[in-house]
Design a protein around this motif. Structure first.
Motif, PDB file in Angstrom:
ATOM      1  N   ASP A  43      51.885  45.852  47.437  1.00 21.57           N
ATOM      2  CA  ASP A  43      50.836  46.258  48.379  1.00 21.57           C
ATOM      3  C   ASP A  43      51.267  46.007  49.821  1.00 21.57           C
ATOM      4  O   ASP A  43      50.985  46.812  50.714  1.00 21.57           O
ATOM      5  N   ASP A  44      51.938  44.882  50.054  1.00 23.47           N
ATOM      6  CA  ASP A  44      52.434  44.595  51.398  1.00 23.47           C
ATOM      7  C   ASP A  44      53.518  45.593  51.805  1.00 23.47           C
ATOM      8  O   ASP A  44      53.585  46.022  52.964  1.00 23.47           O
ATOM      9  N   LEU A  45      54.374  45.951  50.842  1.00 22.15           N
ATOM     10  CA  LEU A  45      55.418  46.941  51.126  1.00 22.15           C
ATOM     11  C   LEU A  45      54.799  48.296  51.466  1.00 22.15           C
ATOM     12  O   LEU A  45      55.212  48.953  52.427  1.00 22.15           O
ATOM     13  N   THR A  46      53.802  48.716  50.719  1.00 24.36           N
ATOM     14  CA  THR A  46      53.136  49.992  50.978  1.00 24.36           C
ATOM     15  C   THR A  46      52.455  49.985  52.341  1.00 24.36           C
ATOM     16  O   THR A  46      52.524  50.966  53.093  1.00 24.36           O
ATOM     17  N   LEU A  47      51.823  48.878  52.663  1.00 28.71           N
ATOM     18  CA  LEU A  47      51.164  48.764  53.969  1.00 28.71           C
ATOM     19  C   LEU A  47      52.165  48.862  55.109  1.00 28.71           C
ATOM     20  O   LEU A  47      51.911  49.514  56.130  1.00 28.71           O
ATOM     21  N   GLY A  48      53.332  48.232  54.930  1.00 25.58           N
ATOM     22  CA  GLY A  48      54.357  48.308  55.967  1.00 25.58           C
ATOM     23  C   GLY A  48      54.953  49.699  56.097  1.00 25.58           C
ATOM     24  O   GLY A  48      55.227  50.165  57.208  1.00 25.58           O
ATOM     25  N   LEU A  49      55.147  50.378  54.971  1.00 27.95           N
ATOM     26  CA  LEU A  49      55.684  51.740  55.017  1.00 27.95           C
ATOM     27  C   LEU A  49      54.727  52.707  55.705  1.00 27.95           C
ATOM     28  O   LEU A  49      55.156  53.680  56.334  1.00 27.95           O
ATOM     29  N   GLN A  50      53.433  52.450  55.601  1.00 27.03           N
ATOM     30  CA  GLN A  50      52.434  53.330  56.207  1.00 27.03           C
ATOM     31  C   GLN A  50      52.080  52.943  57.630  1.00 27.03           C
ATOM     32  O   GLN A  50      51.487  53.747  58.353  1.00 27.03           O
ATOM     33  N   HIS A  51      52.440  51.745  58.055  1.00 27.67           N
ATOM     34  CA  HIS A  51      52.013  51.248  59.363  1.00 27.67           C
ATOM     35  C   HIS A  51      52.661  52.028  60.502  1.00 27.67           C
ATOM     36  O   HIS A  51      53.891  52.157  60.561  1.00 27.67           O
ATOM     37  N   SER A  52      51.836  52.552  61.391  1.00 28.06           N
ATOM     38  CA  SER A  52      52.292  53.204  62.625  1.00 28.06           C
ATOM     39  C   SER A  52      53.388  54.245  62.353  1.00 28.06           C
ATOM     40  O   SER A  52      54.415  54.285  63.047  1.00 28.06           O
ATOM     41  N   PHE A  53      53.166  55.060  61.345  1.00 29.70           N
ATOM     42  CA  PHE A  53      54.167  56.074  60.988  1.00 29.70           C
ATOM     43  C   PHE A  53      54.165  57.214  62.006  1.00 29.70           C
ATOM     44  O   PHE A  53      53.115  57.722  62.378  1.00 29.70           O
ATOM     45  N   LYS A  54      55.351  57.614  62.435  1.00 31.62           N
ATOM     46  CA  LYS A  54      55.519  58.720  63.375  1.00 31.62           C
ATOM     47  C   LYS A  54      56.339  59.812  62.698  1.00 31.62           C
ATOM     48  O   LYS A  54      57.507  59.602  62.352  1.00 31.62           O
ATOM     49  N   SER A  55      55.713  60.958  62.519  1.00 34.19           N
ATOM     50  CA  SER A  55      56.410  62.057  61.848  1.00 34.19           C
ATOM     51  C   SER A  55      57.609  62.555  62.640  1.00 34.19           C
ATOM     52  O   SER A  55      58.533  63.157  62.076  1.00 34.19           O
ATOM     53  N   TRP A  56      57.613  62.299  63.963  1.00 37.91           N
ATOM     54  CA  TRP A  56      58.738  62.738  64.789  1.00 37.91           C
ATOM     55  C   TRP A  56      60.034  62.083  64.354  1.00 37.91           C
ATOM     56  O   TRP A  56      61.111  62.677  64.483  1.00 37.91           O
ATOM     57  N   PHE A  57      59.960  60.867  63.809  1.00 38.93           N
ATOM     58  CA  PHE A  57      61.168  60.179  63.368  1.00 38.93           C
ATOM     59  C   PHE A  57      61.843  60.937  62.230  1.00 38.93           C
ATOM     60  O   PHE A  57      63.077  60.943  62.124  1.00 38.93           O
ATOM     61  N   VAL A  58      61.057  61.581  61.379  1.00 33.90           N
ATOM     62  CA  VAL A  58      61.636  62.385  60.307  1.00 33.90           C
ATOM     63  C   VAL A  58      62.368  63.588  60.889  1.00 33.90           C
ATOM     64  O   VAL A  58      63.504  63.900  60.511  1.00 33.90           O
ATOM     65  N   TRP A  59      61.708  64.274  61.831  1.00 32.57           N
ATOM     66  CA  TRP A  59      62.350  65.427  62.468  1.00 32.57           C
ATOM     67  C   TRP A  59      63.556  65.002  63.297  1.00 32.57           C
ATOM     68  O   TRP A  59      64.557  65.722  63.368  1.00 32.57           O
ATOM     69  N   MET A  60      63.475  63.847  63.904  1.00 36.42           N
ATOM     70  CA  MET A  60      64.614  63.326  64.666  1.00 36.42           C
ATOM     71  C   MET A  60      65.821  63.104  63.756  1.00 36.42           C
ATOM     72  O   MET A  60      66.960  63.439  64.109  1.00 36.42           O
ATOM     73  N   SER A  61      65.569  62.558  62.584  1.00 41.35           N
ATOM     74  CA  SER A  61      66.650  62.341  61.624  1.00 41.35           C
ATOM     75  C   SER A  61      67.250  63.665  61.169  1.00 41.35           C
ATOM     76  O   SER A  61      68.471  63.794  61.031  1.00 41.35           O
ATOM     77  N   ILE A  62      66.413  64.675  60.948  1.00 37.13           N
ATOM     78  CA  ILE A  62      66.900  65.978  60.505  1.00 37.13           C
ATOM     79  C   ILE A  62      67.699  66.663  61.608  1.00 37.13           C
ATOM     80  O   ILE A  62      68.761  67.260  61.349  1.00 37.13           O
ATOM     81  N   ILE A  63      67.221  66.586  62.837  1.00 36.04           N
ATOM     82  CA  ILE A  63      67.939  67.210  63.959  1.00 36.04           C
ATOM     83  C   ILE A  63      69.312  66.577  64.131  1.00 36.04           C
ATOM     84  O   ILE A  63      70.327  67.274  64.326  1.00 36.04           O
ATOM     85  N   LYS A  64      69.368  65.256  64.061  1.00 39.82           N
ATOM     86  CA  LYS A  64      70.662  64.576  64.173  1.00 39.82           C
ATOM     87  C   LYS A  64      71.596  64.993  63.038  1.00 39.82           C
ATOM     88  O   LYS A  64      72.802  65.185  63.253  1.00 39.82           O
ATOM     89  N   SER A  65      71.051  65.149  61.845  1.00 38.95           N
ATOM     90  CA  SER A  65      71.890  65.510  60.701  1.00 38.95           C
ATOM     91  C   SER A  65      72.495  66.897  60.864  1.00 38.95           C
ATOM     92  O   SER A  65      73.591  67.159  60.349  1.00 38.95           O
ATOM     93  N   LEU A  66      71.816  67.809  61.570  1.00 35.89           N
ATOM     94  CA  LEU A  66      72.369  69.145  61.794  1.00 35.89           C
ATOM     95  C   LEU A  66      73.616  69.077  62.669  1.00 35.89           C
ATOM     96  O   LEU A  66      74.615  69.753  62.405  1.00 35.89           O
ATOM     97  N   PHE A  67      73.577  68.263  63.706  1.00 37.05           N
ATOM     98  CA  PHE A  67      74.755  68.088  64.555  1.00 37.05           C
ATOM     99  C   PHE A  67      75.891  67.434  63.765  1.00 37.05           C
ATOM    100  O   PHE A  67      77.052  67.841  63.883  1.00 37.05           O
TER     101      PHE A  67
END
Length: 263
Positions: free
Chosen positions: A189-213
């Motif tokens: 439960d603590d792990l799930t709470l931490g994974l959900q805390h202050s999530f920013k979807s931009w970080f996912v897109w940032m990772s994908i953009i970097k991977s393209l380069f």
């Protein structure tokens, strides 16, 4: 006096290295100019494109998932044991695990690993074709050998790399849950709470953009080293090693630049 002597010794070598680097960069730009042209036969390009996706991307999914699972587990364990304290919330371990997987490991570190696997494969394959004069035969027949051999590899890597990054992030989180359910390192439960805390979807897109380069570097740089190799089979091995080293250095430099630009 000592400083002047060092300048006399190292200055000629630095000039040679700079001249060689600029010459190689110019050759790379000229080669990319030949690569990025409309394929003469789209059906043949599509066939090679699908083959390269399977060879370079699909065949790498296994090692990506395996490494990501254990790295996610190790990161979660390290965060729990070394950062967690009575003064910090219990969800911090899950939060830091998610941020590390999204921002750095799944894009940058995973691409460094693939640079060794995929990059050496590309450089050795094209380099072998060069020393056995198969590329010369294509040129004699009027085929744009650079476009025919390299463009499918670049487009295939640009297509499959974001998928590998998403799989890597998901598998890393599963590895973290493995430590929670199997190793009992952290409460799920603590792990799930931490994974959900202050999530920013931009970080996912940032990772994908970097991977393209990074995908372009992994496919284009080894292709250049393999395409321009001279000599015999020994030189193919050297070109493969140089391709992996150069790709890794370029990924690290571009990672710093892209992180600053996208953050």
């Amino acid at each position: 006096m000592v400083f002047c002597s060092l300048i006399r010794i190292f200055a000629p070598n630095m000039i040679k290295i700079l001249h060689k680097s600029l010459t190689s960069f110019g050759k790379f730009i000229m080669l990319m100019g030949r690569v990025f042209k409309r394929p003469e036969r789209l059906r043949m390009f599509a066939k090679e494109y699908i083959k390269e996706m399977a060879q370079l991307g699909v065949n790498s999914i296994g090692i990506v998932l395996l490494i990501s699972f254990f790295i996610g587990a190790v990161i979660c364990i390290q965060m729990k044991l070394n950062i967690q304290s009575p003064w910090m919330p219990r969800w911090v371990s899950g939060y830091t695990t998610r941020e590390i997987m999204l921002l750095e490991f799944s894009s940058s570190i995973m691409c460094l690993i693939l640079a060794g696997k995929v990059g050496s494969n590309i450089a050795s394959e094209i380099g072998t074709m060069r020393v056995t004069q198969q590329i010369d035969a294509l040129d004699i027949m009027g085929v744009n050998s650079a476009n025919y051999l390299i463009l499918p590899k670049i487009t295939a890597m640009l297509t499959i790399m974001p998928i590998l990054v998403v799989f890597s992030s998901a598998m890393g989180i599963m590895g973290a849950y493995g430590t929670a359910y199997i190793g009992h390192i952290i409460v799920p439960d603590d792990l799930t709470l931490g994974l959900q805390h202050s999530f920013k979807s931009w970080f996912v897109w940032m990772s994908i953009i970097k991977s393209l380069f990074f995908a372009f570097i992994i496919s284009a740089v080894p292709s250049f080293f393999g395409y321009t190799v001279e000599g015999g089979s020994v030189n193919v091995g050297k070109a493969s090693t140089d391709a992996v080293v150069c790709s890794s250095v370029l990924i690290l430099f571009s990672d710093v630049f892209l992180t600053q630009l996208l953050s």
